[in-house]
Design a protein around this motif. Structure first.
Motif, short mmCIF file in Angstrom:
data_model
loop_
_atom_site.label_atom_id
_atom_site.label_comp_id
_atom_site.label_asym_id
_atom_site.label_seq_id
_atom_site.Cartn_x
_atom_site.Cartn_y
_atom_site.Cartn_z
N LYS A 195 -1.42 0.39 1.22
CA LYS A 195 -0.68 1.66 1.31
C LYS A 195 -1.51 2.73 2.02
N SER B 286 2.55 3.81 -5.31
CA SER B 286 1.76 2.58 -5.39
C SER B 286 0.46 2.82 -4.63
N GLY C 238 2.48 0.48 -8.70
CA GLY C 238 3.67 1.24 -8.36
C GLY C 238 4.86 0.79 -9.20
N THR C 239 4.89 -0.50 -9.50
CA THR C 239 5.99 -1.04 -10.33
C THR C 239 5.92 -0.44 -11.73
N ASP D 267 11.13 6.93 -5.34
CA ASP D 267 10.20 5.83 -5.06
C ASP D 267 9.37 6.28 -3.85
C1 LIG Z 1 9.03 0.83 -1.85
C2 LIG Z 1 8.10 0.22 -2.87
N1 LIG Z 1 8.40 0.35 -4.18
C3 LIG Z 1 7.60 -0.16 -5.12
C4 LIG Z 1 6.45 -0.83 -4.82
C5 LIG Z 1 5.63 -1.44 -5.91
O1 LIG Z 1 4.31 -1.07 -5.93
P1 LIG Z 1 3.18 -2.06 -6.52
O2 LIG Z 1 3.05 -3.21 -5.60
O3 LIG Z 1 1.95 -1.21 -6.59
O4 LIG Z 1 3.64 -2.46 -7.89
C6 LIG Z 1 6.08 -0.96 -3.48
C7 LIG Z 1 4.82 -1.64 -3.08
O5 LIG Z 1 4.76 -2.60 -2.40
C8 LIG Z 1 6.94 -0.43 -2.47
O6 LIG Z 1 6.65 -0.57 -1.17
#
Ligand SMILES: Cc1ncc(COP(=O)(O)O)c(C=O)c1O
Length: 413
Positions: A213, A208, A63-64, A178
């Motif tokens: 999730k 993500s 997700g990042t 997001d």
């Molecule tokens: C609101 C939010 N943004 C971004 C992310 C980032 O996702 P990832 O952990 O897959 O990089 C998350 C995940 O925990 C999230 O809950």
């Protein structure tokens, strides 16, 4: 009712029924050794775009990655300001910084815990200046251009998007949703479009697929959705070292690709997502009914009539969280806090110069929110125990011991 532990999230049971299908996916991947990219990734991208009612989907590593690449592809550059909320996971602001921009914040709405559109407007009117010639808005104090907003659809619920779309159009801002906690969440748009799905309303959105999730991989994974073909194309370049053809690099990019095996698992799980989201909604409705007798010392999640939340988390608000969480822990009930520190006060953002009291609603929420067990398959017995222990610990009811029959009767109404 047994006394076995009730996990905050049960990721084991849900995968039991999928084992056979997952083994076939592994065998297919081993047969071709197509571990990166290829048909499994493309097929998942197609299905997920359709699920989100979006034209394009680009699978990435997390997700990042999705947030960072979407921001860069949307044109965010070094020195820009990108506005988000303090009540989110740090990945939101990490991605903004990693795209070269400076994160800035507006406070959240008290009942939904998501971006307050009125606060966004106030920020732009009070702290920024519109440059007519450049058709851009600049932060008065720092002189930096404010170029994008990242509304965070938190806990499974979308942000009030109509006013944010209006503000973004007025101030020429990109919107990167997001949607990392909001797979399948819906919003009723009064702009004549009716019900819309998370990931289809901004210039782009980030998802993500972290295992916990609503749609989770068996490892790291993420995706960008967008209706903009050019933006999707740029994300495809950026996720793969900027190459349009092997070793022909158009730009400097990243290693941000989605594994084929994870894409295969995700595609198999996506077929169940509507059902799982519905089950989460049922669990949330049961909690709402079972907690109905609680007084103001327990604040339940608020779902406005324009929202269909998919309850990634069921977050209540209590005044004596430390004691209540300890009580639940001792009773064998898992809980979480999402999130304990409002990001403007987090150590990595000290340099931005914020102080306690700058975003009072987010700060107060950070000190009071508590996430209760929430997952498809949480049984009525388990839920009854959670509710009884919560009520016992907040001391809000005289008769705190709901029997399973009471609980199920409460849920019949
Ligand atoms: C609101 C939010 N943004 C971004 C992310 C980032 O996702 P990832 O952990 O897959 O990089 C998350 C995940 O925990 C999230 O809950």
């Amino acid at each position: 009712m047994g006394n076995e532990k009730i996990p905050f999230l049960d990721l084991v049971t849900v995968h039991r029924g999928l084992q056979g299908e997952f083994i076939e996916i592994l065998k297919a991947a081993l047969k071709t050794a197509g571990f990166i990219g290829g048909p499994m990734v493309r097929e998942f991208e197609q299905d997920f775009a359709e699920f989100c009612e979006s034209r394009f989907c680009v699978g990435v590593g997390s997700g990042t990655d999705a947030l960072r690449l979407a921001l860069i592809a949307a044109g965010i550059r070094t020195g820009d300001i990108v506005v988000t909320v303090p009540n989110t996971f740090i990945a939101t602001t990490e991605a903004i910084s990693q795209a070269g921009a400076r994160p800035d914040f507006v406070d959240i709405e008290e009942r939904t815990y998501t971006m307050d559109p009125a606060k966004l407007r106030q920020y732009l009117e009070a702290k920024c200046t519109w440059d007519k010639k450049l058709k851009r808005v600049f932060h008065r104090e720092t002189g930096n251009p404010v170029t994008a907003v990242v509304p965070v659809h938190l806990y499974g619920q979308m942000v009030d998007m109509d006013p944010i779309l209006d503000i973004a159009a007025q101030y020429n801002l990109k919107i990167i949703e997001d949607a990392c906690q909001a797979h399948g969440a819906r919003y009723f748009s009064k702009r004549g479009e009716g019900w819309r799905t998370a990931g289809s309303m901004g210039h782009a959105a980030a998802f993500s697929f972290y295992p916990g999730k609503n749609l989770g991989a068996c490892g790291e994974a993420g995706a960008i959705t967008t209706n903009d073909e050019q933006l999707a194309q740029t994300c495809r370049l950026l996720r793969d070292h900027g190459q349009s053809k092997k070793f022909f690099h158009d730009v400097e990019g990243y290693n941000g690709r989605l594994d084929a095996i994870q894409a295969g698992f995700l595609r198999a799980k996506l077929r169940h997502l509507k059902k799982w989201n519905e089950q989460r909604r049922e669990v949330a409705e049961r909690y709402n009914k079972m907690f109905a007798g609680a007084d103001g010392s327990l604040v339940l999640p608020h779902q406005p009539d324009w929202s269909r939340s998919v309850y990634h988390l069921y977050v209540v608000r209590v005044t004596d969280r430390v004691r209540i969480q300890k009580h639940l822990d001792e009773a064998g009930i898992g809980t979480g806090i999402h999130y304990p520190i409002a990001l403007h006060l987090a150590r990595p953002y000290e340099w931005l110069g914020f102080h306690p009291g700058d975003f009072p609603i987010a700060e107060q929420a950070a000190s009071q929110i508590l996430s209760l067990p929430m997952f498809p398959g949480l049984s009525l017995d388990q839920q009854t125990r959670v509710v009884n222990e919560v009520l016992k610990s907040v001391k809000v009811m005289h008769n705190t011991n709901l029997s399973r029959d009471d609980a199920s009767a409460a849920c019949d109404h």
